[in-house]
Design an enzyme around this catalytic site. Structure first.
Site, PDB file in Angstrom:
ATOM      1  N   PRO A  30      34.456  52.988  41.458  1.00  0.00           N
ATOM      2  CG  PRO A  30      35.387  54.839  40.419  1.00  0.00           C
ATOM      3  CD  PRO A  30      34.382  54.457  41.454  1.00  0.00           C
ATOM      4  CE  LYS A  31      39.845  45.649  44.146  1.00  0.00           C
ATOM      5  NZ  LYS A  31      41.260  46.099  44.240  1.00  0.00           N
ATOM      6  CD1 TRP A  32      39.109  54.570  44.119  1.00  0.00           C
ATOM      7  CD2 TRP A  32      40.054  55.260  42.213  1.00  0.00           C
ATOM      8  NE1 TRP A  32      38.257  55.454  43.531  1.00  0.00           N
ATOM      9  CE2 TRP A  32      38.802  55.896  42.363  1.00  0.00           C
ATOM     10  CE3 TRP A  32      40.821  55.552  41.081  1.00  0.00           C
ATOM     11  CZ2 TRP A  32      38.307  56.802  41.425  1.00  0.00           C
ATOM     12  CZ3 TRP A  32      40.337  56.445  40.151  1.00  0.00           C
ATOM     13  CH2 TRP A  32      39.089  57.064  40.326  1.00  0.00           C
ATOM     14  CG  ASP A 180      42.953  46.666  40.816  1.00  0.00           C
ATOM     15  OD1 ASP A 180      43.508  46.036  39.894  1.00  0.00           O
ATOM     16  OD2 ASP A 180      42.918  46.261  41.988  1.00  0.00           O
TER      17      ASP A 180
END
Length: 347
Positions: A30-32, A180
């Site tokens: 995941p892109k945090w 994100d």
């Protein structure tokens, strides 16, 4: 510090792509939506650094103390600082931390403590640099490190990873705006400090029609620099939600004349543009209010906290759309339980 990496060590970065890469050489995370941070620990000496190399210690004292308490003597971690709000993440709370008053920062740290989501191990608990090892080996080392170090460390989370692209896509589908985007990493490459050659990032792009509620002139010029965007809320008030600035240069003079003919207070009847950005001393807080007559279609990647998280991309004018049709309904998404992707205690 006597670590094998200096505190100004540049983090690896990701190249923005239009589609996720596929193949056995890729791993997905995941892109945090937080602040990228490298965390250095050498005994009781801790140094938190932003992606640009700026010190973070004074803004996140709870993470400094949590790093000191880890049951290892030395390490360097790569991850993302976030602030939870229930099972979701609040970027607004994160922005509040960048405050000049230490007393204010410590109050916020007590009321809304941050989490450090870790996705890479650059120096292990014995002080050995791992940046020359491939991503696959570093991930295995991080899993072992997390089992040992994060068990009684509530301020830390291990970011999930998968080699299955279909599973990664389900994260976006299930969590909507809670992420994100996604990051793809080459499992066969070492850590690429300061480069964009080992990682790619994918963001799901969307579009929205917005009212132009105001504009700013460009720096040291009387030609439009950016358009201020608005959406109508349930009460019929026009709230400022962001900006767009990639207006074709050849259109700016004529557009400026059109905008100046529409100058009329108040512009935004709900929330209005604020003053200078806390991240830049150059951006002016001065803006010109407009009569709500123009509608523009923009592309965006993330909407949270009542605004576009990043600058949007200008697509086209929408003379066929009535300003009152530009409502928050276009961008609203259900709250996404982002933290459900992670466990506090790795198994």
């Amino acid at each position: 510090m006597t670590l094998p990496l200096a505190v100004d060590y540049a983090p690896a970065e990701a190249k923005l792509v239009d589609a996720l890469p596929s193949g056995a050489q890729w791993e997905y995370e995941p892109k945090w939506d937080g602040f990228r941070c490298l965390a250095f620990k050498d005994g009781d000496d801790v140094d938190l650094r932003s992606k640009a190399g700026q010190p973070f210690n004074r803004y996140f004292p709870e993470i400094v103390e949590a790093m000191k308490a880890l049951p290892v003597t030395r390490c360097v971690l790569d991850g993302e600082l976030v602030i939870p709000e229930g099972d979701t993440l609040s970027f607004d709370e994160l922005l509040l931390r960048i405050h000049p008053a230490e007393s204010r920062v410590r109050k916020l740290a007590r009321e809304h403590p941050a989490l450090y989501i870790v996705f890479d191990l650059l120096v292990d608990g014995e002080g050995h640099a791992l940046v020359g090892e491939p991503q696959e080996a570093r991930r295995e080392a991080l899993l072992r490190f997390a089992k040992r170090a994060f068990v009684d460390a509530p301020r830390f989370r291990l970011s999930p990873a998968t080699r299955a692209i279909d599973e990664a896509k389900t994260w976006l589908d299930a969590l909507g705006g809670g992420l994100d985007g996604l990051v793809a990493k080459r499992v066969d490459l070492p850590y690429r400090s300061g480069q964009r050659t080992g990682m790619q990032k994918y963001k799901r792009m969307r579009t929205a029609d917005c009212v132009v509620g105001g504009f700013r002139y460009g720096a040291k010029t009387r030609v439009v620099g950016s358009l201020l965007l608005g959406l109508y809320d349930d009460a019929g008030l026009l709230d400022h939600v962001g900006f767009t600035s990639n207006i074709p240069s050849g259109e700016r003079p004529s557009l400026t004349r059109e905008l100046e003919s529409l100058i009329e207070k108040p512009g935004f009847t709900g929330s209005a543009p604020g003053g200078p950005s806390r991240w830049s001393t150059e951006r002016t807080g001065e803006w010109q209010p407009l009569r709500p007559a123009l509608v523009v279609e923009v592309r965006y990647d993330h909407f949270s906290g009542g605004r576009f998280r990043h600058g949007t991309s200008f697509l086209r004018w929408r003379p066929d759309k009535a300003p009152r049709q530009c409502t928050f309904e276009q961008v609203e998404q259900a709250a996404s339980p982002s933290l459900a992707l992670m466990r506090a205690e790795p198994t």
